[in-house]
Design a protein around this motif. Structure first.
Motif, short mmCIF file in Angstrom:
data_model
loop_
_atom_site.label_atom_id
_atom_site.label_comp_id
_atom_site.label_asym_id
_atom_site.label_seq_id
_atom_site.Cartn_x
_atom_site.Cartn_y
_atom_site.Cartn_z
N LEU A 593 45.21 84.01 68.68
CA LEU A 593 44.61 84.04 67.35
C LEU A 593 45.68 83.86 66.29
CD1 LEU A 593 42.06 86.99 67.71
CD2 LEU A 593 41.59 84.55 67.84
N HIS A 594 46.80 84.54 66.46
CA HIS A 594 47.89 84.41 65.49
C HIS A 594 48.48 82.99 65.54
CE1 HIS A 594 48.24 88.56 64.06
NE2 HIS A 594 47.94 88.95 65.30
N GLN A 595 48.50 82.40 66.72
CA GLN A 595 49.09 81.07 66.88
C GLN A 595 48.20 79.98 66.27
OE1 GLN A 595 50.00 80.16 70.95
NE2 GLN A 595 50.48 78.01 70.54
N ASP A 596 46.89 80.05 66.54
CA ASP A 596 46.00 78.95 66.16
C ASP A 596 45.33 79.16 64.81
OD1 ASP A 596 46.50 77.63 68.56
OD2 ASP A 596 44.90 78.72 69.59
N ALA A 598 46.66 81.08 62.12
CA ALA A 598 47.57 81.70 61.15
C ALA A 598 47.18 81.35 59.71
CB ALA A 598 49.00 81.25 61.43
N GLY A 599 46.72 80.12 59.50
CA GLY A 599 46.36 79.69 58.15
C GLY A 599 45.15 80.39 57.59
N GLN A 600 44.33 81.00 58.45
CA GLN A 600 43.11 81.68 57.99
C GLN A 600 43.22 83.20 58.10
OE1 GLN A 600 39.40 80.00 59.37
NE2 GLN A 600 40.26 77.94 59.51
N ILE A 601 44.38 83.70 58.54
CA ILE A 601 44.60 85.15 58.59
C ILE A 601 45.08 85.61 57.22
CG2 ILE A 601 45.98 86.99 59.60
CD1 ILE A 601 46.02 85.41 62.20
N SER A 602 44.35 86.51 56.64
CA SER A 602 44.70 87.01 55.31
C SER A 602 45.33 88.40 55.42
CB SER A 602 43.44 87.09 54.44
OG SER A 602 42.50 87.99 55.00
N GLU A 603 46.11 88.75 54.42
CA GLU A 603 46.70 90.09 54.36
C GLU A 603 46.19 90.77 53.11
OE1 GLU A 603 50.81 90.75 55.63
OE2 GLU A 603 51.14 91.79 53.73
N GLU A 604 45.72 91.96 53.27
CA GLU A 604 45.20 92.71 52.12
C GLU A 604 45.57 94.18 52.26
OE1 GLU A 604 40.75 94.05 53.53
OE2 GLU A 604 40.94 92.13 52.48
N THR A 605 45.72 94.82 51.12
CA THR A 605 45.95 96.26 51.11
C THR A 605 44.63 96.94 50.76
OG1 THR A 605 48.27 96.05 50.50
CG2 THR A 605 47.21 98.17 50.05
N ALA A 606 44.17 97.76 51.64
CA ALA A 606 42.90 98.46 51.44
C ALA A 606 43.18 99.92 51.13
CB ALA A 606 42.02 98.34 52.68
N ARG A 621 46.30 95.50 55.88
CA ARG A 621 45.58 94.92 57.01
C ARG A 621 45.78 93.41 57.06
NH1 ARG A 621 39.85 97.91 55.57
NH2 ARG A 621 40.24 99.90 56.61
N LYS A 622 45.96 92.93 58.28
CA LYS A 622 45.91 91.49 58.53
C LYS A 622 44.54 91.21 59.13
CE LYS A 622 50.80 90.35 58.98
NZ LYS A 622 51.85 89.71 59.82
N LEU A 624 41.22 88.46 60.11
CA LEU A 624 40.64 87.16 60.38
C LEU A 624 39.14 87.33 60.15
CD1 LEU A 624 40.96 84.23 61.33
CD2 LEU A 624 40.66 85.03 63.68
N GLY A 625 38.67 86.93 58.99
CA GLY A 625 37.30 87.23 58.63
C GLY A 625 37.10 88.73 58.55
N ALA A 626 36.11 89.24 59.29
CA ALA A 626 35.84 90.68 59.28
C ALA A 626 36.71 91.44 60.27
CB ALA A 626 34.37 90.92 59.61
N LEU A 627 37.52 90.75 61.07
CA LEU A 627 38.30 91.39 62.13
C LEU A 627 39.64 91.87 61.58
CD1 LEU A 627 37.72 88.81 65.01
CD2 LEU A 627 36.23 90.67 64.24
N ILE A 628 39.98 93.10 61.88
CA ILE A 628 41.28 93.65 61.49
C ILE A 628 42.23 93.50 62.69
CG2 ILE A 628 42.53 95.71 60.75
CD1 ILE A 628 39.88 96.74 59.57
N LEU A 629 43.17 92.57 62.58
CA LEU A 629 44.09 92.30 63.68
C LEU A 629 45.24 93.32 63.72
CD1 LEU A 629 44.37 88.40 63.42
CD2 LEU A 629 42.70 89.77 64.69
N LYS A 630 45.68 93.75 62.56
CA LYS A 630 46.80 94.70 62.50
C LYS A 630 46.66 95.55 61.26
CE LYS A 630 51.86 94.93 62.76
NZ LYS A 630 53.11 94.14 62.77
N GLU A 631 46.97 96.84 61.40
CA GLU A 631 46.85 97.76 60.28
C GLU A 631 48.05 98.68 60.24
OE1 GLU A 631 42.95 99.64 58.85
OE2 GLU A 631 43.88 101.24 60.02
N THR A 632 48.70 98.77 59.07
CA THR A 632 49.86 99.64 58.89
C THR A 632 49.69 100.43 57.58
OG1 THR A 632 51.07 97.85 57.78
CG2 THR A 632 51.43 98.13 60.15
N ALA A 633 50.44 101.53 57.47
CA ALA A 633 50.39 102.32 56.24
C ALA A 633 50.90 101.49 55.07
CB ALA A 633 51.21 103.59 56.40
N ALA A 634 50.21 101.58 53.95
CA ALA A 634 50.59 100.80 52.78
C ALA A 634 51.51 101.60 51.87
CB ALA A 634 49.34 100.38 52.02
N ASP A 635 52.31 100.91 51.06
CA ASP A 635 53.12 101.58 50.05
C ASP A 635 52.19 102.26 49.05
OD1 ASP A 635 55.39 100.62 51.27
OD2 ASP A 635 55.49 98.82 50.00
#
Length: 840
Positions: A593-596, A598-606, A621-622, A624-635
């Motif tokens: 998913l990250h490879q193919d 990447a151009g449609q994966i968005s990053e947002e702070t929730a 959160r990174k 892909l549409g409604a899918l959360i691929l990666k989530e980390t603590a935000a500043d």
């Protein structure tokens, strides 16, 4: 042999010699499909140009071409040929081409003027397929802009001719009356209550005994055909009766076997879907048994998916089916419904353009250069919502740009003759060296599931279908079915699909040389499917269900290994309920998913209020549409946290705040004032929640938890909303206490701002002549008069009236219960007291 159509051919020829359009209505069995094209071959206006006749189905196109070629004493591919998907028989001298409707669209896109064509015939137009409506719309624009000499003839057996004639510019309508031979119709005496297949077998056995000729049985799909075939096999029909299935997924050889006449002394039972409803003559048939059921594709704009539904046939379809029995002799038609039910049938099927997936149509329109769908002439304009959804999908596939214009990639997809999803998959697969696998997946997805019985539900992995397809291709034999990987499939179906896949590979290799194919790499199945179905990439949730990229839910019907995959692609779902059941899927790796994508994966702070934790959470959160691929603590962002905290307070309600008794009383007093004086600030729930940013936000800035809110002093915050003069008025007009004649300061209860109350013992009010008033004298206090034991004995807003009327009755009762207490005869002159008796 003379056919009914022969009587109107001279009129038809004369009409098209004088006009560029006509409509022909001819009853089933009239012979229009095979007689009309041949009748125009030598017309002067044709000028040796070709005749194109469109048929809705491949089997009908091949059959019609073969019949006309035999009439001319030739082979198919000489004067008469055909073009259908994955199969072309055309020669340099071909004058009549029988084509399927999608082929016409490709020809128009390649040559909008159709310079080599003199006559276009739309056969069986009553079926109103999507490609027929599109082909007619494009052809009419070609006729209008480039080729006024191009003739267009629309033919049908059951069409309401007037709307089509108007669309063709008030074209003449020619009608061929009558059927070649009469057909007797027999209905059920009462509604069917039981198995359709069992009733068909009962009727078939009875018809073999009492009626002559071969039999054509109409069933909704391949599943019902296989069930009926198995039941007939158990009935011991005898060697002289041959049972032949007939449906689209069978090979051409199997289909031809069903159409061929039987041997002398042999009787044939053909079990068919609606594929045999029009254009085909099944040799020898004089008996029709009609289940009255049909599969209809239904596209859901809610989910973006198409599913097949089984429903009642229309009256026009029933008439077409009945007509199969009267092609060559008198016949009989058994209908699995009553005469009363027959009167309730819809007149015609709904046009496919109303219910279909419009992605192929939207791509063709963009390739044609249509900016507004209403630029073309339609019998039914494509629904705007479905068209907009189709254009959104094409933008995801890169076929359209942000302005809805076709891209170079979109033109490649349009030229492939496949659904844009499958074309996208094959093109990307070619770039990755996975062409063989993509073509095999494409043919599997174009047909219904090849796996039979319960195995289909138990194993949703499409990769196992690819392995079965390859297994059958490498082990072809005489068997009717093949078992492998614990699943059962029909060899004939697999063989046809394998041949279709081979044709697709050859076609693509002509259009561009791909890299070396890695056909055996089944592990890439999910990756390829994601190119075709980006909206159906799905992520496993904690409860075992899946979340699709488009935001909808999905789940596997049964436990299976694939159900534990973190990510899958689900090209086939049943579109039922909140969570669609996953019918076919393949695993995909997150790295892919990250490879193919990447151009449609968005990053947002929730930043949001977490009700279960009672705190504000903030994550990067990174997605892909409604899918959360990666989530980390935000500043930390205090402004965003404040917004989320206030949202949480609105969600939970004001009860989340620490309302002390003092704060609650102050709020009630303020509410009393705002009810009485409109210029005062409102402090009801609705008003306070709407203005949190004004009165509360400065005091909670930096907080993020429910526990931290408990530090607030709401009384001080509410008091801070007032100016000096307002505080003075509040104390004067809405006092916290009132001094009564006994000298006690009694608190005022403002819990009902419309009726402030004073709860006071009756003896403390002796000598008080009138009810006390507050709010600048506008509001009398509601007096709750209490006994010495603090129990209510009377409620009044008119103290003077109470002394005059009710007091003496109350006195009798209280004196009896509290004899030691002071109960004077004249309460207005008596000494008030908060004791048992007044002190001297």
């Amino acid at each position: 042999m003379a056919l009914p159509i022969d009587t109107v051919l001279p009129q038809l020829i004369e009409t098209l010699a004088a006009s560029n359009s006509a409509v022909l209505v001819a009853a089933p069995g009239a012979g229009k499909t095979t007689r009309v094209p041949l009748a125009f071959l030598e017309q002067a206006w044709l000028s040796n140009k070709r005749i194109l006749m469109l048929e809705p189905r491949r089997l009908a196109a091949r059959s019609a071409a073969g019949y006309m070629a035999r009439k001319l004493g030739e082979q198919v591919g000489e004067t008469v040929g055909y073009r259908v998907k994955h199969d072309t028989r055309i020669g340099p001298n071909t004058r009549i081409e029988v084509i399927t409707e999608g082929v016409l669209t490709r020809m128009l896109q390649d040559d909008p003027g159709l310079e080599a064509v003199g006559l276009l015939i739309f056969d069986e137009f009553h079926e109103r397929s999507l490609h027929a409506d599109l082909g007619l719309a494009l052809s009419l624009q070609t006729q209008s802009l480039f080729r006024p000499d191009l003739r267009i003839l629309v033919m049908s057996a059951t069409l309401a001719a007037e709307p089509v004639a108007r669309l063709l510019g008030d074209a003449p309508i020619i009608v061929s009356e009558g059927r070649a031979f009469p057909v007797e119709t027999r209905f059920l005496p009462k509604p069917l209550n039981g198995s359709v297949e069992e009733e068909i077998v009962r009727l078939a056995l009875a018809a073999l005994m009492q009626d002559e000729g071969d039999m054509l049985v109409f069933l909704p799909g391949a599943k019902e055909i296989r069930t009926t075939q198995a039941l007939l096999a158990k009935s011991q029909l005898g060697a002289q009766v041959r049972v032949c299935p007939l449906y689209g997924a069978l090979s051409q050889q199997e289909q031809d076997r069903a159409l061929r006449p039987g041997q002398p002394g042999e009787r044939k039972i053909v079990l068919a879907t609606s594929i045999a409803e029009t254009s085909l003559t099944v040799e020898g048939v004089r008996i029709v048994i009609d289940s009255g059921l049909k599969r209809y594709p239904r596209f859901s704009s809610r989910t973006g998916m198409t599913r097949l539904e089984t429903g009642r046939v229309s009256r026009s379809s029933a008439e077409q089916r009945m007509g199969r029995a009267g092609r060559l002799d008198t016949g009989v038609c058994y209908r699995l419904w009553t005469e009363q039910e027959d009167r309730m049938l819809a007149a015609h099927d709904s046009p496919e353009i109303i219910d279909a997936d419009l992605a192929p149509l939207a791509l063709e329109l963009a390739a044609w250069g249509v900016k507004d769908v209403e630029e073309l002439q339609w019998l039914d304009i494509p629904p705007k919502a479905a068209l907009a959804q189709a254009q959104e999908l094409l933008q995801q596939l890169g076929a359209l740009d942000a302005h809805g214009q076709i891209t170079a990639h979109g033109r490649v997809l349009a030229g492939m003759g496949l659904h844009p999803r499958l074309g996208q998959m094959i093109q990307r697969a070619s770039e990755l060296g996975l062409l063989d696998l993509a073509c095999e997946l494409a043919v599997l997805l174009e047909e219904r599931d090849i796996v039979r019985g319960r195995g289909a539900a138990a194993d949703a992995d499409i990769g196992s279908r690819v392995e079965l397809l390859r297994f059958v291709a490498g082990n072809r034999g005489e068997g009717r079915s093949v078992h492998g990987h614990g699943l059962q499939v029909e060899e004939a179906v697999c063989s046809k699909l394998w041949n279709d896949a081979a044709q697709l590979k050859r076609q693509w290799r002509k259009s561009g040389e791909p890299k070396t194919s890695v056909s055996g790499d089944i592990s890439q199945t999910g990756r390829l499917l994601a190119f075709a179905y980006p909206d159906r990439i799905a992520q496993r949730r904690g409860d075992g269900r899946y979340l699709l990229r488009n935001g909808r839910g999905a789940a596997f019907g049964l436990e299976q290994p694939l159900a534990f995959a973190p990510y899958v692609v689900a090209p086939l779902l049943d579109d039922q309920g909140v969570d669609s059941r996953i019918m076919l899927a393949a695993q995909i790796e997150e790295s892919e998913l990250h490879q193919d994508w990447a151009g449609q994966i968005s990053e947002e702070t929730a930043v949001w209020w977490d009700r279960s934790a009672g705190a504000v959470r903030s994550r990067t959160r990174k997605k892909l549409g409604a899918l959360i691929l990666k989530e980390t603590a935000a500043d930390r962002d205090d402004d965003a946290v404040l917004h989320a905290l206030l949202t949480g307070i609105r969600t939970e309600g004001l009860a989340i705040l620490p309302w002390s008794r003092h704060a609650r009383q102050l709020r009630e007093r303020l509410q009393f004032m705002s009810d009485l004086f409109p210029e005062w600030p409102r402090v009801d729930d609705e008003a306070l929640l709407a203005t949190l940013e004004e009165w509360l936000a400065p005091h909670v800035y930096g907080m993020r938890k429910r526990d931290e809110l408990q530090q607030l002093s709401l009384a001080a915050i509410l008091d801070g909303m007032l100016g000096w003069d307002e505080r003075r008025q509040l104390d004067e007009y809405a006092p916290t206490h009132v001094r009564v004649p006994s000298g006690s300061n009694i608190p005022v209860d403002y819990s009902d701002p419309a009726a402030p109350s004073l709860f006071v013992r009756l003896q403390e009010l002796f000598g008080w002549q009138d009810t006390p008033r507050i709010g600048r004298g506008k509001v009398p206090l509601t007096l709750h008069l209490l006994s010495p034991a603090q129990r209510p004995v009377q409620v009044t807003k008119d103290l003077a009236s109470f002394w005059q009327q009710a007091y003496f009755e109350v006195k009798k009762d209280l004196k009896g219960r509290y004899p030691k207490h002071y109960w004077p005869d004249d309460p207005l002159t008596a000494v008030p007291t908060n004791r048992t008796r007044p002190q001297n």
